[in-house]
Scaffold this active site. Structure first.
Site, PDB file in Angstrom:
ATOM      1  N   GLY A  14      29.413  30.657   9.628  1.00  0.00           N
ATOM      2  CA  GLY A  14      30.871  30.387   9.686  1.00  0.00           C
ATOM      3  C   GLY A  14      31.593  30.377   8.423  1.00  0.00           C
ATOM      4  N   THR A  63      32.264  21.711  14.896  1.00  0.00           N
ATOM      5  CA  THR A  63      32.911  21.162  13.877  1.00  0.00           C
ATOM      6  C   THR A  63      32.864  19.415  13.929  1.00  0.00           C
ATOM      7  OG1 THR A  63      34.993  21.512  14.759  1.00  0.00           O
ATOM      8  CG2 THR A  63      34.279  22.921  13.023  1.00  0.00           C
ATOM      9  N   GLY A  76      31.755  23.880   7.146  1.00  0.00           N
ATOM     10  CA  GLY A  76      31.264  24.198   5.945  1.00  0.00           C
ATOM     11  C   GLY A  76      30.152  23.249   5.259  1.00  0.00           C
ATOM     12  N   LYS A 121      35.406  34.980  19.438  1.00  0.00           N
ATOM     13  CA  LYS A 121      36.196  33.866  19.413  1.00  0.00           C
ATOM     14  C   LYS A 121      35.899  33.075  20.987  1.00  0.00           C
ATOM     15  CE  LYS A 121      39.578  30.927  18.440  1.00  0.00           C
ATOM     16  NZ  LYS A 121      38.994  29.865  17.515  1.00  0.00           N
ATOM     17  N   CYS A 152      35.041  21.640  21.251  1.00  0.00           N
ATOM     18  CA  CYS A 152      35.941  21.861  20.162  1.00  0.00           C
ATOM     19  C   CYS A 152      36.855  20.269  19.916  1.00  0.00           C
ATOM     20  CB  CYS A 152      37.199  22.784  20.867  1.00  0.00           C
ATOM     21  SG  CYS A 152      38.184  23.171  19.577  1.00  0.00           S
ATOM     22  N   ILE A 209      25.739  23.164  15.230  1.00  0.00           N
ATOM     23  CA  ILE A 209      26.641  22.183  15.778  1.00  0.00           C
ATOM     24  C   ILE A 209      28.130  22.551  15.424  1.00  0.00           C
ATOM     25  CG2 ILE A 209      25.397  19.954  15.059  1.00  0.00           C
ATOM     26  CD1 ILE A 209      26.726  19.803  12.786  1.00  0.00           C
ATOM     27  N   GLY A 218      27.425  24.766   8.193  1.00  0.00           N
ATOM     28  CA  GLY A 218      27.042  24.757   6.605  1.00  0.00           C
ATOM     29  C   GLY A 218      25.857  25.616   6.270  1.00  0.00           C
ATOM     30  N   MET A 254      42.446  25.218  14.733  1.00  0.00           N
ATOM     31  CA  MET A 254      43.102  26.193  15.289  1.00  0.00           C
ATOM     32  C   MET A 254      43.888  26.116  16.799  1.00  0.00           C
ATOM     33  SD  MET A 254      42.543  28.237  12.687  1.00  0.00           S
ATOM     34  CE  MET A 254      43.467  29.427  13.332  1.00  0.00           C
TER      35      MET A 254
HETATM   36  C1  LIG Z   1      38.660  28.607  11.823  1.00  0.00           C
HETATM   37  C2  LIG Z   1      37.479  28.300  12.710  1.00  0.00           C
HETATM   38  C3  LIG Z   1      37.675  28.515  14.057  1.00  0.00           C
HETATM   39  C4  LIG Z   1      36.798  28.113  14.874  1.00  0.00           C
HETATM   40  N1  LIG Z   1      36.782  28.330  16.232  1.00  0.00           N
HETATM   41  C5  LIG Z   1      35.825  28.223  17.389  1.00  0.00           C
HETATM   42  C6  LIG Z   1      35.933  28.769  18.471  1.00  0.00           C
HETATM   43  O1  LIG Z   1      36.501  29.363  18.785  1.00  0.00           O
HETATM   44  N2  LIG Z   1      34.850  28.313  19.367  1.00  0.00           N
HETATM   45  C7  LIG Z   1      33.619  27.711  18.714  1.00  0.00           C
HETATM   46  O2  LIG Z   1      32.661  27.295  19.324  1.00  0.00           O
HETATM   47  N3  LIG Z   1      33.579  26.981  17.585  1.00  0.00           N
HETATM   48  C8  LIG Z   1      34.551  27.258  16.652  1.00  0.00           C
HETATM   49  N4  LIG Z   1      34.658  27.080  15.494  1.00  0.00           N
HETATM   50  C9  LIG Z   1      33.450  26.168  15.042  1.00  0.00           C
HETATM   51  C10 LIG Z   1      32.412  27.177  14.286  1.00  0.00           C
HETATM   52  O3  LIG Z   1      32.005  28.281  15.153  1.00  0.00           O
HETATM   53  C11 LIG Z   1      31.231  26.368  13.570  1.00  0.00           C
HETATM   54  O4  LIG Z   1      30.490  25.761  14.585  1.00  0.00           O
HETATM   55  C12 LIG Z   1      31.520  25.578  12.660  1.00  0.00           C
HETATM   56  O5  LIG Z   1      32.536  26.122  11.750  1.00  0.00           O
HETATM   57  C13 LIG Z   1      30.312  25.042  11.705  1.00  0.00           C
HETATM   58  O6  LIG Z   1      29.745  26.120  11.004  1.00  0.00           O
HETATM   59  P1  LIG Z   1      30.214  26.390   9.486  1.00  0.00           P
HETATM   60  O7  LIG Z   1      29.956  25.112   8.747  1.00  0.00           O
HETATM   61  O8  LIG Z   1      29.333  27.517   9.257  1.00  0.00           O
HETATM   62  O9  LIG Z   1      31.676  26.945   9.347  1.00  0.00           O
HETATM   63  C14 LIG Z   1      35.540  27.505  14.476  1.00  0.00           C
HETATM   64  C15 LIG Z   1      35.637  26.868  13.208  1.00  0.00           C
HETATM   65  C16 LIG Z   1      36.450  27.419  12.284  1.00  0.00           C
HETATM   66  C17 LIG Z   1      36.206  26.847  10.961  1.00  0.00           C
END
Ligand SMILES: Cc1cc2nc3c(=O)[nH]c(=O)nc-3n(C[C@H](O)[C@H](O)[C@H](O)COP(=O)(O)O)c2cc1C
Ligand code: FES
Length: 604
Positions: free
Chosen positions: A564, A490, A516, A341, A428, A488, A543, A371
């Site tokens: 993720g 979010t 996602g 995290k 973030c 990338i 994604g 979050m």
């Molecule tokens: C619940 C949640 C918590 C996340 N917390 C962090 C974080 O603490 N630090 C960070 O760099 N990215 C954080 N992210 C972003 C993810 O690391 C990732 O970049 C993003 O979700 C895209 O990947 P995915 O489509 O596979 O989920 C978070 C994403 C989600 C959904």
């Protein structure tokens, strides 16, 4: 019916959806029963599962299902125990409340004679379990405990179902003065035999129940409470010994919890450990260490990035777990590295719920979260790193901060931990820390400062597509000393409930970030643009749901891959599935190693 349609029917309702309160009943001095009509939730609900109850504009809380029927009736018991529940207690029949779920793993009923031990409002999920057990023709004895008889919950309902009910009250206002665990001991001492014990209530009560039933060798299941945020296995806030209570629980077999902190410590909203009983001895907050794990040697997948060797290039994404033991589980499930995290200088509890949900109600596999960067603070994070290091895979510590000074302090502590790489989260999108990504001069200053402290540990800088020119920003980071770019983060979003015309997320600004499936295409485009411009490696995230996504990201120039949101829909099995499919692809296409795929799209 197609497989897709069948799967859709089995999926929980993943977006807070407004339902009218159909009926409200006082169930005890503290508890009201709320009845809703929701075929979607009720039809799939099992005893022991829970729903997330959204009190719009206030909070969203997990509540056990007290009853559900195939015609759509759904009941939850809510105790007046805090701000959100107090406000819910002021609601009237006809008012709108958001619901999503059902979530979690419920009770599984075995044998002909079952004893249920309830403490306080722990009686609610057991009422649903008792109903199911009676439908199956079982003999059920319910032992219920409370401070006083006014707080005993659903005693008549249990009797009406045909259960044998005995109660224990601390003030003696019920049938037996004392603790419900004493009733259990007395019952077993009298020669009564049970094939199974189910329990729900305060943690120390359940711990005692487990001690008693262990000595009598009676299989026991217990329903556990932890901080629930996403409710569906994404954020890791509900961690208990590496299990996600919302997904792997809330019902556990007693043996599953034996080598965990159950009964000793739990976590705050920030993820910081706190004692569940007054125990100030040194080491009271330590985990029972997991056994040392050695990752499999995988010649087709082994990779070197920034001088760090990875047995395979698939890791979890930052934010999908605070606890070291959960990261350890990711490695055992097949991850070639683990990412923590994001951790900052100070403890942060994050935003109120709702903090995470699916953007469209069914199986869109696109999510939104705010979050709010909950984390225990860098000084307390060493306990988690200690647990995660037992996994034997490289550990990437994600950090954040919004000034050079703040990041300096984080880096000074981080360097003392046994980490393999740092990932600086500059992106973030729903906190004020996003300012870093929008200010290249600040980002450059921060990276130079961290670089000077943590040298020779490699630093990856994580960026998002929310800035106009991600490649330009990445080049700034490279010039300042970054060793890799992670892309990338979010994508900024602000989901609205159109009936109430208010933002759904608990973040006071209403903003969050999308993750996602919606990111798969855009993420690959960003990675391609970075690969064209940079000399340093690119780490892909966004994604990734399959080996096909990994291959496309690799062809576009990425060398490491982070998963993720896919963990929400597929669980930890995703690591081994992606690896298996990747190996099949590489063999079929005569590659000797995944590294040969990196940047292919650029070279053609
Ligand atoms: C619940 C949640 C918590 C996340 N917390 C962090 C974080 O603490 N630090 C960070 O760099 N990215 C954080 N992210 C972003 C993810 O690391 C990732 O970049 C993003 O979700 C895209 O990947 P995915 O489509 O596979 O989920 C978070 C994403 C989600 C959904
Ligand atoms: S609340 Fe369980 S993983 Fe998020």
């Amino acid at each position: 019916m197609s497989n897709y349609e069948i799967n859709k029917l089995k999926m929980p309702l993943n977006i807070p959806t407004l339902h009218r309160i159909e009926e409200l009943k006082k169930a005890s001095s503290e508890v009201k029963t709320f009845k809703f009509h929701s075929e979607e939730i009720a039809k799939q609900s099992e005893p022991g599962q829970f729903v997330m109850v959204w009190n719009p504009g206030i909070d969203e809380i997990p509540i056990s299902i007290a009853d559900a029927s195939p015609d759509g009736e759904l009941e939850v018991a809510i105790a007046d125990a805090g701000d959100c529940t107090h406000s819910l207690h002021q609601k009237q029949v006809g008012d709108l409340i958001g619901l999503r779920g059902p979530y979690g793993k419920g009770f599984s009923l075995h044998g002909e004679r079952i004893c249920m031990v309830a403490g306080g409002y722990g009686a609610a999920p057991l009422r649903f379990a008792a109903k199911r057990a009676k439908e199956l023709g079982k003999h059920v004895v319910v032992l219920e405990g409370a401070k006083s008889s006014a707080e005993l919950l659903y005693v008549k309902d249990f009797s009406d179902l045909g259960c044998e009910v005995r109660d224990a009250t601390e003030d003696g206002s019920g049938s037996y003065r004392g603790l419900v665990t004493e009733l259990l001991e007395a019952l077993l001492a009298s020669g009564e035999e049970f094939v199974q014990v189910l329990t729900c209530g305060p943690e120390l009560m359940m711990e005692r129940v487990c001690e008693i039933t262990r000595s009598e060798r009676i299989p026991t299941q217990l329903s556990v409470e932890r901080i629930i945020k996403c409710g569906c296995g994404a954020c890791g806030s509900c961690d208990l010994g590496g299990y996600r209570v919302c997904k792997d629980g809330p019902v556990f077999d007693a043996e599953e919890l034996e080598r965990t902190e159950f009964g000793r410590w739990k976590r705050e909203k920030s993820g910081k450990r706190i004692s569940v009983k007054p125990d100030i001895r040194a080491g009271a907050l330590l985990s029972i260490p997991p056994s040392r794990f050695t990752p499999e040697y995988e010649p087709l997948l082994k990779t070197e990035v920034c001088g760090v060797n990875f047995s395979n290039p698939i890791a979890n994404a930052a934010g999908f777990g605070v606890s070291g033991k959960l990261l350890y589980r990711y490695a055992v499930a097949g991850a070639g590295a683990v990412v923590t995290k994001s951790v900052g200088r100070y403890e942060r509890e994050g935003y109120p719920n709702p903090t995470f949900f699916e953007i469209a109600p069914h199986s869109s596999h696109s999510y939104v979260n705010a979050m709010g960067l909950p984390n225990p603070g860098i000084k307390d994070y060493g306990l988690e790193i200690e647990d995660a290091k037992h996994a034997g895979v490289p550990l990437i510590l994600s950090i954040f901060g919004k000034s050079v000074e703040e990041c300096r302090e984080v880096a000074k502590v981080a360097i003392k931990y046994p980490i393999d790489m740092l990932e600086f989260n500059a992106s973030c999108p729903h906190t004020d820390f996003v300012a870093v990504e929008n200010n290249p001069k600040l980002l450059s200053g921060i990276i130079k400062e961290i670089r000077s402290i943590v040298h020779p540990i490699p630093i990856a800088v994580k960026i998002s597509p929310n800035v106009g020119d991600p490649a330009g920003l990445a080049m700034t980071a490279e010039k300042a000393g970054a060793d890799a770019i992670t892309a990338i983060n979010t994508v900024i979003a602000r989901p609205i409930d159109h009936t109430l015309d208010i933002p759904i997320l608990g973040n006071p600004t209403g903003y969050g970030g999308k993750s996602g499936k919606d990111l798969t295409v855009g993420g690959k485009r960003v990675v391609f643009a970075l690969y064209e411009e940079l000399k340093i490696p690119v780490i892909a995230v966004g994604g990734i749901f399959s080996a096909k996504d990994v291959i496309e990201y690799a062809r576009n120039g990425a060398s490491l891959f982070q998963v993720g949101s896919a963990l929400v829909c597929e669980g930890l099995e995703i690591f081994s599935r992606i690896k298996k499919e990747l190996k099949e692809y590489l063999i079929a296409n005569k590659y000797k190693n995944i590294g040969e795929v990196v940047g292919e799209a650029y070279r053609r």
